[in-house]
Design an enzyme around this catalytic site. Structure first.
Site, PDB file in Angstrom:
ATOM      1  N   ASP A  31       0.870  -1.182   0.000  1.00 34.66           N
ATOM      2  CA  ASP A  31       0.000   0.000   0.000  1.00 34.66           C
ATOM      3  C   ASP A  31       0.909   1.236   0.000  1.00 34.66           C
ATOM      4  O   ASP A  31       1.939   1.235   0.678  1.00 34.66           O
ATOM      5  CB  ASP A  31      -0.897   0.018   1.239  1.00 34.66           C
ATOM      6  CG  ASP A  31      -2.152   0.839   1.034  1.00 34.66           C
ATOM      7  OD1 ASP A  31      -3.251   0.258   1.101  1.00 34.66           O
ATOM      8  OD2 ASP A  31      -2.041   2.067   0.793  1.00 34.66           O
ATOM      9  N   VAL A  57       2.179   0.868  -6.348  1.00 35.31           N
ATOM     10  CA  VAL A  57       2.199  -0.165  -7.412  1.00 35.31           C
ATOM     11  C   VAL A  57       2.352   0.412  -8.809  1.00 35.31           C
ATOM     12  O   VAL A  57       2.443  -0.342  -9.780  1.00 35.31           O
ATOM     13  CB  VAL A  57       0.955  -1.073  -7.387  1.00 35.31           C
ATOM     14  CG1 VAL A  57       1.002  -2.019  -6.223  1.00 35.31           C
ATOM     15  CG2 VAL A  57      -0.321  -0.273  -7.435  1.00 35.31           C
ATOM     16  N   ASN A  99       1.603  -3.678 -13.728  1.00 37.70           N
ATOM     17  CA  ASN A  99       2.663  -4.192 -12.856  1.00 37.70           C
ATOM     18  C   ASN A  99       2.198  -5.419 -12.077  1.00 37.70           C
ATOM     19  O   ASN A  99       2.957  -6.377 -11.903  1.00 37.70           O
ATOM     20  CB  ASN A  99       3.136  -3.094 -11.899  1.00 37.70           C
ATOM     21  CG  ASN A  99       3.995  -2.052 -12.590  1.00 37.70           C
ATOM     22  OD1 ASN A  99       4.553  -2.307 -13.655  1.00 37.70           O
ATOM     23  ND2 ASN A  99       4.091  -0.873 -11.990  1.00 37.70           N
ATOM     24  N   TYR A 145     -11.549   7.995 -12.815  1.00 42.23           N
ATOM     25  CA  TYR A 145     -11.801   6.735 -12.101  1.00 42.23           C
ATOM     26  C   TYR A 145     -12.442   5.708 -13.039  1.00 42.23           C
ATOM     27  O   TYR A 145     -11.946   4.596 -13.196  1.00 42.23           O
ATOM     28  CB  TYR A 145     -12.701   7.001 -10.898  1.00 42.23           C
ATOM     29  CG  TYR A 145     -12.934   5.794 -10.032  1.00 42.23           C
ATOM     30  CD1 TYR A 145     -11.891   5.200  -9.333  1.00 42.23           C
ATOM     31  CD2 TYR A 145     -14.211   5.248  -9.898  1.00 42.23           C
ATOM     32  CE1 TYR A 145     -12.108   4.086  -8.527  1.00 42.23           C
ATOM     33  CE2 TYR A 145     -14.431   4.147  -9.088  1.00 42.23           C
ATOM     34  CZ  TYR A 145     -13.384   3.561  -8.407  1.00 42.23           C
ATOM     35  OH  TYR A 145     -13.598   2.464  -7.614  1.00 42.23           O
ATOM     36  N   THR A 175     -19.885  -0.246  -1.145  1.00 47.51           N
ATOM     37  CA  THR A 175     -19.576  -1.139  -0.022  1.00 47.51           C
ATOM     38  C   THR A 175     -19.277  -0.271   1.200  1.00 47.51           C
ATOM     39  O   THR A 175     -18.755   0.834   1.066  1.00 47.51           O
ATOM     40  CB  THR A 175     -18.359  -2.009  -0.381  1.00 47.51           C
ATOM     41  OG1 THR A 175     -18.667  -2.732  -1.578  1.00 47.51           O
ATOM     42  CG2 THR A 175     -18.016  -3.006   0.710  1.00 47.51           C
TER      43      THR A 175
END
Ligand code: UDP
Length: 309
Positions: A31, A57, A99, A145, A175
Site C-alpha cells: 500500500d 504499485v 505491474n 476513475y 460497499t
C-alpha cells in the site's frame, strides 16, 4: 497459498487480509498509504504469515517471492479523493494493473482485479447486468476513475487472452463497514459522522438518486469465491437492495434514534442517478449473495467510528 495484495491497508484490502490469514494463507501486503492507513492493518503486524511493505504499485513491484494469487485493489476509490488526484487514479488503474499482472504472469499465479460499478457510468440499463457496456462520460470529472477501471478491465482481459493469465474481474458496487475513512466524503461515513455529531445530514441534489449498499464481509466473501472460479468476464458484487439517498438518510435517523435535519447541497457533476447490481451471475456461478442486513452493518460501522473518537 501465498497472496500478494495491493491496496492492502485500505478499507476492503485490510478485510481481505484478515480473511485470507484466517483461512490459513500467507500475505504480502502492499500500500502506498495515500488513502490506506497503517491503523487498518495494525492488528496484523507481527503475525508470522503477514508482511507489509509501503509501496506504490505504479512502480515495479520489489519482490522475488513467488505468489499463488495476486489481488489488485489499489486505487483512490472515493469521489472526493479521485477528483483531487485524477492522474494518480489513472496511473493505479493503468500502470498499477499492468505491474500486478506482470507478477501473476511471472509466477503463473491467479489474478483478481477489483473493478467497479462506475464502469456502467450513469446507467441506461437498470438494474445493471455485466453485459451492459455502460454510459460513461469519457471527459467528465469522474472519468479518471471510470476510465482507469475500464482500461484495467481491458488490460486484464488482454493478459488472459494473449498471455494465458488466469484472471477474474469483480465489479464492486457501493460497499461500507468498519475501516472506511471517516472523512473520505462518501455518503456512509459522511452521514454517520454527521449523525454522531448531531449535525444535519448533507443530501446532494434532491436525494432521489439511488445506491445499493453491501456490507464489507459479504463483499470479501464474494471476492474470495470469485478468485476460485474460472469465470474470466466481470462479475457484479454488491447488495441488490436499492435505496434513494433520502431513504438512506431516513434509515440513519431511525438507527440513531435522532431527529436529524437534512441540508440540501448541489449534486456533483455526473453523479449517477441510479445504481443497483443485478447479481444473478454471482448467485449462479459463486452461490453468493449478501447476508448482512443494512441495520446490522450500519450498527457495526457506527461502533467502529465511535471507538475512533
Ligand atoms: N451523497 C450525498 N451526501 C454526501 C455524500 C454523498 O447525498 O454527503 C450522495 C452522492 O451524491 C451520491 C451518493 O450519495 O449520489 C453516493 O455517494 P458516494 O460518494 O458514497 O459514492 P458513489 O456511489 O457516488 O461513488
Amino acid at each position: 497459498m501465498h497472496h500478494l495484495i495491493s491496496g492492502a491497508a485500505g478499507f476492503i484490502g485490510s478485510h481481505l487480509c484478515d480473511r485470507l490469514l484466517a483461512d490459513g494463507h500467507s500475505v504480502l501486503a502492499l500500500d502506498n498509504l495515500k488513502t490506506g492507513s497503517r491503523r487498518n492493518i495494525a492488528h496484523l503486524q507481527g503475525r508470522e504469515r503477514f508482511r507489509f511493505v509501503e509501496h506504490d504499485v505504479t512502480q515495479p513491484i520489489p519482490t522475488a517471492e513467488t505468489f499463488d494469487q495476486v489481488w489488485h485493489l489499489a486505487s483512490l476509490a472515493s469521489p472526493k479523493e479521485y477528483l483531487a488526484h485524477p492522474i494518480e487514479t489513472l496511473e493505479s488503474g493503468s500502470t498499477g494493473t499492468r505491474n500486478m499482472l506482470e507478477i501473476a504472469l511471472r509466477d503463473g499465479a491467479r489474478f483478481l482485479l477489483t473493478s467497479t460499478s462506475e464502469c456502467y457510468g450513469d446507467p441506461l440499463e437498470h438494474p445493471q447486468k455485466e453485459t451492459y457496456w455502460g454510459n460513461v462520460n469519457p471527459v467528465g470529472p469522474r472519468s479518471c476513475y471510470d476510465e482507469s477501471k475500464r482500461y484495467a478491465e481491458a488490460i486484464t482481459m488482454a493478459y488472459h487472452r494473449h498471455k494465458g493469465v488466469r484472471t477474474n474481474i469483480a465489479r464492486i458496487f457501493n460497499t461500507y463497514g468498519p475501516r472506511m475513512a471517516l472523512h473520505d466524503g462518501r455518503v456512509v461515513p459522511a452521514f454517520l459522522d454527521q449523525a454522531l455529531r448531531g449535525a444535519p445530514l448533507t443530501v446532494y441534489g434532491e436525494g432521489n438518486q439511488t445506491r445499493s449498499f453491501c456490507y464489507v464481509s459479504d463483499l470479501v466473501d464474494g471476492l474470495v469465491r470469485l478468485s476460485a472460479s474460472e469465470e474470466r468476464f466481470p462479475v457484479n458484487l454488491g447488495n441488490p437492495i436499492e435505496l434513494t439517498i433520502l431513504e438512506f438518510a431516513e434509515r440513519i435517523r431511525r438507527l440513531m434514534g435522532l431527529k436529524l435535519e437534512l441540508v440540501f447541497k448541489p449534486l456533483p457533476e455526473d453523479d449517477p442517478r441510479k445504481r443497483q447490481p443485478n447479481i444473478t451471475k454471482a448467485k449462479q456461478l459463486l452461490d453468493w449473495e449478501p447476508k448482512v442486513p443494512l441495520e446490522d452493518g450500519l450498527r457495526a460501522t457506527v461502533e467502529y467510528f465511535k471507538a475512533l473518537a
